[in-house]
Write a protein that holds these residues in place. Structure first.
Motif, mmCIF file in Angstrom:
data_model
loop_
_atom_site.group_PDB
_atom_site.id
_atom_site.type_symbol
_atom_site.label_atom_id
_atom_site.label_comp_id
_atom_site.label_asym_id
_atom_site.label_seq_id
_atom_site.Cartn_x
_atom_site.Cartn_y
_atom_site.Cartn_z
ATOM 1 N N LYS A 306 44.352 28.930 52.343
ATOM 2 C CA LYS A 306 43.781 29.906 51.099
ATOM 3 C C LYS A 306 43.218 28.901 49.793
ATOM 4 C CE LYS A 306 43.402 34.410 52.774
ATOM 5 N NZ LYS A 306 41.871 35.230 52.066
ATOM 6 N N ASP A 307 44.018 28.359 49.736
ATOM 7 C CA ASP A 307 44.427 26.894 48.799
ATOM 8 C C ASP A 307 44.440 25.724 48.679
ATOM 9 O OD1 ASP A 307 43.859 25.458 46.233
ATOM 10 O OD2 ASP A 307 44.668 27.526 45.238
ATOM 11 N N TYR A 308 44.085 24.828 49.618
ATOM 12 C CA TYR A 308 44.239 23.745 50.135
ATOM 13 C C TYR A 308 45.973 23.067 49.251
ATOM 14 C CZ TYR A 308 40.593 21.529 47.746
ATOM 15 O OH TYR A 308 40.147 20.954 46.591
ATOM 16 N N ARG A 309 45.248 23.163 47.874
ATOM 17 C CA ARG A 309 45.523 22.544 46.701
ATOM 18 C C ARG A 309 47.557 22.898 46.767
ATOM 19 N NH1 ARG A 309 41.757 24.587 42.526
ATOM 20 N NH2 ARG A 309 41.775 26.384 43.444
ATOM 21 N N LEU A 310 47.170 23.994 47.372
ATOM 22 C CA LEU A 310 48.876 24.318 47.311
ATOM 23 C C LEU A 310 49.422 23.598 48.430
ATOM 24 C CD1 LEU A 310 48.643 28.276 47.142
ATOM 25 C CD2 LEU A 310 50.016 27.059 45.333
ATOM 26 N N SER A 311 49.486 23.215 49.419
ATOM 27 C CA SER A 311 50.210 22.152 50.797
ATOM 28 C C SER A 311 50.979 21.529 50.026
ATOM 29 C CB SER A 311 49.198 21.090 51.111
ATOM 30 O OG SER A 311 48.902 20.457 50.542
ATOM 31 N N ASP A 312 50.971 20.179 48.990
ATOM 32 C CA ASP A 312 51.504 19.801 48.400
ATOM 33 C C ASP A 312 52.821 20.225 47.853
ATOM 34 O OD1 ASP A 312 52.958 16.943 46.789
ATOM 35 O OD2 ASP A 312 52.846 18.425 44.878
ATOM 36 N N THR A 313 52.868 21.349 47.079
ATOM 37 C CA THR A 313 53.952 22.349 46.452
ATOM 38 C C THR A 313 55.167 23.033 47.544
ATOM 39 O OG1 THR A 313 52.874 23.281 44.210
ATOM 40 C CG2 THR A 313 54.105 24.976 45.438
ATOM 41 N N VAL A 314 53.655 23.529 48.652
ATOM 42 C CA VAL A 314 54.320 24.019 49.435
ATOM 43 C C VAL A 314 55.234 22.585 50.335
ATOM 44 C CG1 VAL A 314 54.707 25.339 52.281
ATOM 45 C CG2 VAL A 314 53.444 26.036 49.707
ATOM 46 N N ILE A 315 54.895 21.638 50.933
ATOM 47 C CA ILE A 315 55.858 20.814 51.549
ATOM 48 C C ILE A 315 57.271 20.319 51.000
ATOM 49 C CG2 ILE A 315 55.530 18.335 52.531
ATOM 50 C CD1 ILE A 315 52.835 18.987 52.603
ATOM 51 N N ARG A 316 57.035 20.073 49.319
ATOM 52 C CA ARG A 316 57.748 19.793 48.749
ATOM 53 C C ARG A 316 59.194 20.668 48.767
ATOM 54 N NH1 ARG A 316 57.225 14.621 45.683
ATOM 55 N NH2 ARG A 316 55.051 14.037 45.804
ATOM 56 N N GLY A 317 58.618 21.977 48.830
ATOM 57 C CA GLY A 317 59.724 23.276 48.490
ATOM 58 C C GLY A 317 60.406 22.877 50.135
ATOM 59 N N VAL A 318 59.753 23.441 51.161
ATOM 60 C CA VAL A 318 60.396 23.280 52.414
ATOM 61 C C VAL A 318 61.502 21.361 52.461
ATOM 62 C CG1 VAL A 318 60.041 22.940 54.406
ATOM 63 C CG2 VAL A 318 57.906 23.822 53.423
ATOM 64 N N LEU A 319 60.984 20.779 52.012
ATOM 65 C CA LEU A 319 61.998 19.506 52.148
ATOM 66 C C LEU A 319 63.335 19.757 51.280
ATOM 67 C CD1 LEU A 319 59.359 16.310 51.540
ATOM 68 C CD2 LEU A 319 60.934 17.399 53.272
ATOM 69 N N LYS A 320 63.199 20.552 49.657
ATOM 70 C CA LYS A 320 63.623 21.272 48.979
ATOM 71 C C LYS A 320 64.921 22.081 49.701
ATOM 72 C CE LYS A 320 65.451 23.671 44.741
ATOM 73 N NZ LYS A 320 64.874 24.365 43.956
ATOM 74 N N TYR A 321 64.972 22.884 50.995
ATOM 75 C CA TYR A 321 66.365 23.161 51.369
ATOM 76 C C TYR A 321 65.809 22.603 53.007
ATOM 77 C CZ TYR A 321 64.927 26.382 48.046
ATOM 78 O OH TYR A 321 64.891 27.675 46.359
ATOM 79 N N TRP A 322 66.072 21.195 53.131
ATOM 80 C CA TRP A 322 65.879 21.062 54.296
ATOM 81 C C TRP A 322 67.440 20.906 54.899
ATOM 82 C CZ3 TRP A 322 61.668 19.001 56.987
ATOM 83 C CH2 TRP A 322 61.793 18.590 58.535
ATOM 84 N N PRO A 323 67.866 21.212 56.241
ATOM 85 C CA PRO A 323 69.015 21.127 56.986
ATOM 86 C C PRO A 323 69.976 20.067 57.000
ATOM 87 C CG PRO A 323 67.576 21.750 58.400
ATOM 88 C CD PRO A 323 66.617 21.847 57.076
ATOM 89 N N LEU A 324 71.277 19.727 56.684
ATOM 90 C CA LEU A 324 71.737 18.707 57.156
ATOM 91 C C LEU A 324 72.861 19.016 58.059
ATOM 92 C CD1 LEU A 324 72.731 17.849 52.881
ATOM 93 C CD2 LEU A 324 71.327 17.598 54.263
ATOM 94 N N THR A 325 72.702 19.905 58.834
ATOM 95 C CA THR A 325 74.103 19.981 59.405
ATOM 96 C C THR A 325 73.592 20.602 60.960
ATOM 97 O OG1 THR A 325 75.354 21.789 58.799
ATOM 98 C CG2 THR A 325 75.363 19.065 58.203
ATOM 99 N N ASN A 326 71.930 21.988 60.488
ATOM 100 C CA ASN A 326 71.995 22.388 61.849
ATOM 101 C C ASN A 326 70.298 22.284 62.174
ATOM 102 O OD1 ASN A 326 70.403 24.745 63.019
ATOM 103 N ND2 ASN A 326 71.518 26.434 60.958
#
Length: 477
Positions: A306-326
């Motif tokens: 819907k809004d391509y400008r949100l991709s940076d926010t989303v990608i950084r958000g997913v990286l924030k919760y990146w699993p370390l052992t799973n």
């Protein structure tokens, strides 16, 4: 099942026998129901006789008497039974089931136009049947701290043959073209909708499927409830993420949201963006994400689409919760990021590519071959390769060391081959840049070798000094 229920909800009723009950306060019951006149007000005016009475079919009753018969049928459906014992009150259960089935047919066909009192009493009866205390989850019965939803046995509510008819009646009432939303919202009010959403924690998947369809239809027809539904779903997500990490209906709620997000108007409201940042992205945190990740990924991709400008926010958000052992969770994240990058434009990609490919470099060197393989599969995606090629001067120096390490020392031969293919792709893309990265890599390795030699030499000198000082009593580790 969801599509099947949706299609059933779109059937057009036949109005060949539709009649409007008389706007009077009293009427005479059908001869085979009662001989004396009955007051015709509401459920409250008809006393519960204590028995489940057999009533005639509504189509066999004279038009002036249909109102009171309908109310009596609703009263029959207000009886409660113990469904854990199939033989107990079997006759009364069957009468109630047949009565519910008839009410569903009446509402679906439009054979009897329902006035305000009839609608109100019908919704009250529906509320009495479905708004109940849900049985405890299996992990609550066992006293365990938690459980895996995928490993729990599927719960089948013994009362479902009756509950299904009640939900079907509610669905037919909500989708019926004869239902006036201005009138119906008096009965299907905010309190009703909140209680309906609370039922999504039901262990019975069949009940959650009906709830999903009904809430989606209420959202579509009752505009007054739209902000409330979004806020309540938001609150459910908050409790799930930050308190319980256990809720049965997250998957179904995300399916509803997928349709809602698809209908958002542009430019997107600020409250919708906050919902993405505060509720949807943190849903990557719970360990049970595997049960609802497909629906979550769809919702987030819809936002970016819907809004391509949100991709940076989303990608950084997913990286924030990146699993370390799973590792299983990490494979899901890599697949989701690939879908997001497919709808990401160059300008937004450039804003997040450094932290993104630092993580991809770590994934490339994962000892779990499925993680490394999923990361290397990114180079099979033409859109991602185009973004990487455009920004190769930044991307290649970040992941070059990881590729070289895989080629030389990864235990899995498939990873060796895929890494070599990606390395060759960069070499063909920009030979000069590739040679420069190779020189820097060789310099790093030489420096690392010198540092290792210095470390070993330093420890040897320390051991020699200690040996001269302490003599033979020294113990070397």
């Amino acid at each position: 099942m969801f599509n099947k229920i949706m299609k059933r909800g779109q059937k057009k009723p036949s109005k060949s026998e539709a009649t409007e009950p008389p706007p009077v306060a009293t009427a005479t019951a059908a001869p085979n129901v009662a001989a004396a006149p009955q007051p015709l007000l509401s459920l409250a005016t008809i006393q519960n006789p204590g028995v489940v009475e057999v009533l005639p079919m509504l189509r066999d009753v004279a038009v002036p008497d249909r109102h009171v018969v309908f109310i009596r049928k609703v009263l029959v459906c207000c009886f409660f039974f113990d469904f854990s014992d199939t033989m107990k009150s079997a006759r009364e259960k069957e009468i109630k089931r047949q009565t519910l089935a008839e009410l569903v047919d009446i509402v679906q066909s439009g054979s009897c136009k329902l006035n305000e009192i009839m609608q109100e009493d019908m919704v009250k009866m529906i509320s009495m049947n479905i708004f109940r205390c849900l049985p405890p989850a299996p992990h609550e019965n066992s006293g365990a701290d938690g459980g895996d939803p995928e490993e729990d046995d599927m719960f089948m509510d013994p009362a479902w043959p009756h509950l299904q008819l009640v939900y079907e009646l509610l669905l037919r009432y909500v989708v019926s073209p004869d239902t006036d939303t201005k009138l119906a919202k008096r009965f299907i009010d905010h309190s009703f909708v909140i209680k309906l959403l609370e039922l999504f924690d039901s262990e019975d998947m069949r009940e959650r499927e009906y709830l999903k369809t009904i809430v989606h239809r209420i959202y579509g027809r009752f505009m007054v409830h739209r902000p409330l539904i979004r806020n309540e779903i938001n609150n459910i997500f908050y409790r799930f993420i930050f308190e319980t990490e256990r809720y049965n209906g997250i998957c179904e709620l995300l399916e509803i949201l997928g349709s809602i997000i698809n209908g958002f108007a542009l430019p997107m409201k600020e409250e919708h963006k906050l919902f993405l940042v505060r509720a949807l992205i943190p849903l990557h945190k719970p360990k049970s994400i595997t049960t609802y990740h497909q629906q979550l990924s769809y919702c987030i991709t819809q936002f970016v689409d819907k809004d391509y400008r949100l991709s940076d926010t989303v990608i950084r958000g997913v990286l924030k919760y990146w699993p370390l052992t799973n590792c299983g969770k990490e494979v899901l994240f890599l697949g989701e990021l690939e879908e997001i990058l497919e709808v990401t434009q160059s300008a937004e990609f450039q804003r997040c590519m450094v932290p993104l490919f630092r993580q991809i470099g770590r994934s490339l060197n994962s000892p779990h071959f499925q993680v490394a393989e999923r990361a290397l599969f990114w180079w099979n995606n033409e859109h991602i390769v185009a973004l990487i090629a455009e920004n190769r001067h930044v991307v290649l120096p970040i992941i070059f060391d990881a590729l070289e390490k895989n080629i030389r020392s990864h235990w899995n031969q498939a990873i060796n081959g895929l890494s070599a293919n990606v390395r060759r792709m960069f070499q063909e893309m920009d030979a000069e840049l590739f040679d420069e990265c190779q020189r820097q890599h060789a310099a790093k390795e030489a420096m690392a070798g010198k540092l290792e030699e210095q470390r070993v030499s330093t420890w040897k000198r320390l051991e020699e000094v200690a040996a001269r000082t302490m003599g033979k009593n020294m113990v070397l580790v």
